[in-house]
Design a protein around this motif. Structure first.
Motif, PDB file in Angstrom:
ATOM      1  N   GLY A 169       0.815  -1.204   0.000  1.00 31.73           N
ATOM      2  CA  GLY A 169       0.000   0.000   0.000  1.00 31.73           C
ATOM      3  C   GLY A 169       0.851   1.258   0.000  1.00 31.73           C
ATOM      4  N   HIS A 170       1.999   1.191   0.685  1.00 28.08           N
ATOM      5  CA  HIS A 170       2.904   2.340   0.669  1.00 28.08           C
ATOM      6  C   HIS A 170       3.527   2.512  -0.717  1.00 28.08           C
ATOM      7  N   SER A 215       2.533   1.640  10.374  1.00 27.65           N
ATOM      8  CA  SER A 215       3.718   1.803   9.527  1.00 27.65           C
ATOM      9  C   SER A 215       3.833   3.241   9.054  1.00 27.65           C
ATOM     10  N   SER A 233       6.085   5.819   6.284  1.00 33.98           N
ATOM     11  CA  SER A 233       6.816   5.685   5.024  1.00 33.98           C
ATOM     12  C   SER A 233       7.344   7.023   4.524  1.00 33.98           C
ATOM     13  N   SER A 268       3.061   9.110   4.452  1.00 35.08           N
ATOM     14  CA  SER A 268       1.820   8.587   5.026  1.00 35.08           C
ATOM     15  C   SER A 268       2.104   7.635   6.178  1.00 35.08           C
ATOM     16  N   ARG A 289       0.087   4.279   7.959  1.00 40.42           N
ATOM     17  CA  ARG A 289      -1.007   3.324   7.770  1.00 40.42           C
ATOM     18  C   ARG A 289      -1.187   2.479   9.019  1.00 40.42           C
ATOM     19  N   TRP A 334      -2.771  -1.151  10.226  1.00 42.11           N
ATOM     20  CA  TRP A 334      -3.137  -2.458   9.696  1.00 42.11           C
ATOM     21  C   TRP A 334      -3.689  -3.331  10.819  1.00 42.11           C
ATOM     22  N   SER A 379      -5.868  -2.852   5.718  1.00 44.95           N
ATOM     23  CA  SER A 379      -5.402  -1.514   6.067  1.00 44.95           C
ATOM     24  C   SER A 379      -6.605  -0.741   6.590  1.00 44.95           C
ATOM     25  N   ARG A 436      -6.757   2.282   8.162  1.00 43.87           N
ATOM     26  CA  ARG A 436      -6.803   3.732   7.991  1.00 43.87           C
ATOM     27  C   ARG A 436      -5.480   4.225   7.430  1.00 43.87           C
ATOM     28  N   VAL A 437      -5.555   5.288   6.631  1.00 46.40           N
ATOM     29  CA  VAL A 437      -4.365   5.927   6.074  1.00 46.40           C
ATOM     30  C   VAL A 437      -4.358   7.384   6.516  1.00 46.40           C
ATOM     31  N   LYS A 480      -2.489  10.874   5.888  1.00 46.13           N
ATOM     32  CA  LYS A 480      -1.605  11.525   4.927  1.00 46.13           C
ATOM     33  C   LYS A 480      -1.973  12.999   4.794  1.00 46.13           C
TER      34      LYS A 480
END
Length: 227
Positions: free
Chosen positions: A149-150, A168, A170, A174, A176, A178, A194, A196-197, A199
Motif C-alpha cells: 500500500g505504501h 507503519s 513511510s 503517510s 497506515r 493495519w 489496512s 486507515r491511512v 496523509k
C-alpha cells in the motif's frame, strides 16, 4: 540511558548527574540502532556488524557478522536478536552464543525497520525499500503475509500484540494502520486489512512512528504531528 552515534560510539549516561559514565567503542561505522534488556546491550552499525555488550560489566561480549550491507535495525526478545540490513536480509541470532539461528529472505530491496514480538506467536515484521511490509514466523522462517500500500520506503513500524494492530510510516509521507489479528491467530491465507491511512500532513519523509492504540505520534525532519 544509552545513546548511539554516527561517531561510531555508544555512550552510557548517568541520568541523575547528566554525564557520560562509559563510552563503548568497537564499531567502525555509525551506530544505527540499539536494544537493551537486563542482560545485554545490542548495537548495529553501518560497518555491517552487530555487537553484543554485557549490560552489567559493559564489556564487549560478542560481534555478530553475516550481513553484507549496513545493519539498519535490531530487535531483541528473550535473549535472541534479529537484525535487518540494507543487503535485504534479516538474521536471527542467539545473543549469548552468537549462533546464527535463521536467515530470512524475501524482500526485493534493503530493509529499514523491524518489529520483533516473541509473545504470543513469535512474529518478526519487516519494512523495506521495496515499499512492502512482511510478517514472518520467528520459529519457522516462513513469510506469513505481505502488506502492500505504501508508495516509498517503509521507514518505521510499531506493533501492539494485544490488539493485533500494526502502524507503519513511510517516505511517501503517510502512516497506515493495519489489522493483523488473523495472522496472530494462525490464519496465513487471509488478506491484509489496512484500517486507515493518515496523509497530507507532513511535507517531507516520516522517520518514526509510535502508538498506544488510541493515539499515533509520527515525526518527520521538519515538524512533528499528533493524531
Amino acid at each position: 540511558m544509552f545513546s548511539g552515534s554516527s561517531d561510531c560510539t555508544i555512550c552510557v549516561w548517568d541520568v541523575l548527574d547528566a554525564h557520560v559514565s562509559t563510552v563503548l567503542r568497537g564499531h567502525s561505522g555509525g551506530v544505527l540502532d540499539l536494544r537493551v534488556d537486563n542482560d545485554w546491550i545490542v548495537s548495529c552499525s553501518k560497518d555491517t556488524t552487530i555487537r553484543v555488550w554485557n549490560r552489567q560489566t559493559l564489556m564487549a561480549h560478542r560481534t555478530l557478522r553475516g550481513h553484507e550491507g549496513p545493519v539498519n535495525a535490531v530487535g531483541m526478545e528473550d535473549g535472541r536478536v534479529v537484525s535487518a540490513s540494507g543487503d535485504g536480509k534479516m538474521i536471527l541470532w542467539d545473543a549469548s552464543s552468537g549462533e546464527r539461528l535463521r536467515t530470512f529472505e524475501g524482500h526485493d530491496r534493503g530493509l529499514a525497520c523491524i518489529e520483533y514480538s516473541v509473545s504470543p506467536s513469535g512474529l518478526i515484521i519487516s519494512g523495506s525499500n521495496d515499499w512492502k511490509i512482511k510478517i514472518w514466523s520467528a520459529f519457522t522462517g516462513k513469510c506469513l503475509r505481505t502488506l502492500q500500500g505504501h508508495e516509498a520506503l517503509v521507514r518505521a513500524l510499531a506493533f501492539d500484540p494485544s490488539s493485533g494492530l500494526l502502524v507503519s510510516a513511510s517516505y511517501d509521507k503517510s502512516v497506515r494502520v493495519w489489522d493483523i489479528k488473523d495472522v496472530l491467530n494462525g490464519n496465513e491465507s487471509g488478506r491484509e486489512s489496512s484500517l486507515r491511512v493518515f496523509k497530507n500532513a507532513h511535507s517531507s519523509h516520516i522517520f518514526d512512528v509510535k502508538f498506544d492504540v488510541g493515539r499515533i505520534v509520527r515525526y518527520d525532519n521538519i515538524t512533528s504531528a499528533r493524531s
